[in-house]
Design an enzyme around this catalytic site. Structure first.
Site, mmCIF file in Angstrom:
data_model
loop_
_atom_site.group_PDB
_atom_site.id
_atom_site.type_symbol
_atom_site.label_atom_id
_atom_site.label_comp_id
_atom_site.label_asym_id
_atom_site.label_seq_id
_atom_site.Cartn_x
_atom_site.Cartn_y
_atom_site.Cartn_z
ATOM 1 N N ASP A 140 -8.130 3.807 0.928
ATOM 2 C CA ASP A 140 -7.229 4.266 1.976
ATOM 3 C C ASP A 140 -8.051 4.752 3.179
ATOM 4 O OD1 ASP A 140 -5.397 5.543 3.547
ATOM 5 O OD2 ASP A 140 -4.480 6.680 1.916
ATOM 6 N N ASN A 188 2.261 1.411 4.395
ATOM 7 C CA ASN A 188 2.542 0.143 5.092
ATOM 8 C C ASN A 188 2.216 0.233 6.590
ATOM 9 O OD1 ASN A 188 5.427 -2.040 5.729
ATOM 10 N ND2 ASN A 188 3.342 -2.625 5.229
ATOM 11 N N CYS A 213 0.871 -1.188 0.000
ATOM 12 C CA CYS A 213 0.000 0.000 0.000
ATOM 13 C C CYS A 213 0.899 1.226 0.000
ATOM 14 C CB CYS A 213 -0.989 -0.031 1.166
ATOM 15 S SG CYS A 213 -0.231 0.002 2.804
ATOM 16 N N CYS A 258 -1.527 0.746 7.376
ATOM 17 C CA CYS A 258 -2.966 0.442 7.480
ATOM 18 C C CYS A 258 -3.337 -0.789 6.657
ATOM 19 C CB CYS A 258 -3.814 1.639 7.038
ATOM 20 S SG CYS A 258 -3.604 3.118 8.066
ATOM 21 N N ARG A 259 -3.425 -0.649 5.338
ATOM 22 C CA ARG A 259 -3.988 -1.722 4.518
ATOM 23 C C ARG A 259 -3.071 -2.920 4.344
ATOM 24 N NH1 ARG A 259 -5.145 2.155 -0.344
ATOM 25 N NH2 ARG A 259 -3.268 3.050 0.633
ATOM 26 N N SER A 260 -1.810 -2.685 3.950
ATOM 27 C CA SER A 260 -0.966 -3.861 3.651
ATOM 28 C C SER A 260 -0.585 -4.663 4.901
ATOM 29 C CB SER A 260 0.252 -3.498 2.800
ATOM 30 O OG SER A 260 1.098 -2.593 3.440
HETATM 31 P P1 4NP Z 1 -1.856 2.797 4.077
HETATM 32 O O1 4NP Z 1 -2.495 4.143 4.660
HETATM 33 O O2 4NP Z 1 -1.273 3.132 2.736
HETATM 34 O O3 4NP Z 1 -3.016 1.876 4.004
HETATM 35 O O4 4NP Z 1 -0.800 2.375 5.086
HETATM 36 C C1 4NP Z 1 -1.828 5.374 4.740
HETATM 37 C C2 4NP Z 1 -0.893 5.579 5.727
HETATM 38 C C3 4NP Z 1 -0.265 6.800 5.830
HETATM 39 C C4 4NP Z 1 -0.563 7.813 4.941
HETATM 40 C C5 4NP Z 1 -1.493 7.609 3.932
HETATM 41 C C6 4NP Z 1 -2.114 6.372 3.841
HETATM 42 N N1 4NP Z 1 0.073 9.061 5.061
HETATM 43 O O5 4NP Z 1 -0.270 9.979 4.277
HETATM 44 O O6 4NP Z 1 0.943 9.240 5.931
#
Ligand code: 4NP
Length: 157
Positions: A125, A11, A8, A13-15
């Protein structure tokens, strides 16, 4: 050994959620000695960070402990290391394409292509939303994880 990498943006939340959900499924089916699982982000914002506390709490409610995971950034070498490189959304997929070496053999797909009950292409996201977003992410990932394992059984085991 079949090697699966979930990717993702951050790294956190989703992955890592996909890693935790898929690892539990693989363990439940006694395949943990046949399938290796990891996750990474296309960006380096959260390298060495544990998963987001909201993602951890939502997963823990379903019996999945992600507290030991730490963020890392995906790199070119991952395309040679892993059999599956699975993107959570199209932006992740685009960023992966940009760094993928020309001669790799990994199957690079959107993870939601393996889902059976959901027709969405992307795991949205949840970072800037509320708790419901994390539940939805888990529901989608649980569905795609089942389809992915079926695909691995069909093609590799
Ligand atoms: P992820 O979510 O890609 O599912 O881990 C996010 C985590 C952090 C951010 C955006 C999405 N960020 O902008 O810091």
């Amino acid at each position: 050994m079949v090697k699966v990498l979930f990717v993702c943006l951050g790294n956190i939340c989703r992955s890592p959620t996909a890693e935790g959900v898929f690892r539990r499924l693989v363990e439940e089916q006694g395949l943990d000695d046949r399938i290796q699982i990891d996750s990474a982000g296309t960006h380096a914002y959260h390298v060495n960070s544990p998963p987001d506390h909201r993602a951890q709490a939502a997963a823990l409610q379903r019996g999945i402990d992600m507290s030991g995971l730490r963020g890392r950034q995906v790199d070119e070498g991952d395309f040679y290391m892993f059999d599956y490189v699975l993107a959570m959304d199209k932006s992740n997929e685009y960023n992966l394409l940009a760094i993928s070496p020309p001669d790799h053999d990994a199957t690079m797909r959107l993870f939601m292509e393996y889902a059976e009950s959901w027709s969405d292409d992307e795991v949205p996201d949840p970072y800037y939303g509320g708790d419901a977003g994390f539940e939805r992410v888990l529901d989608m990932i649980e569905d795609a994880a089942e389809g992915l394992l079926a695909d691995i059984r069909k093609h590799h085991l």
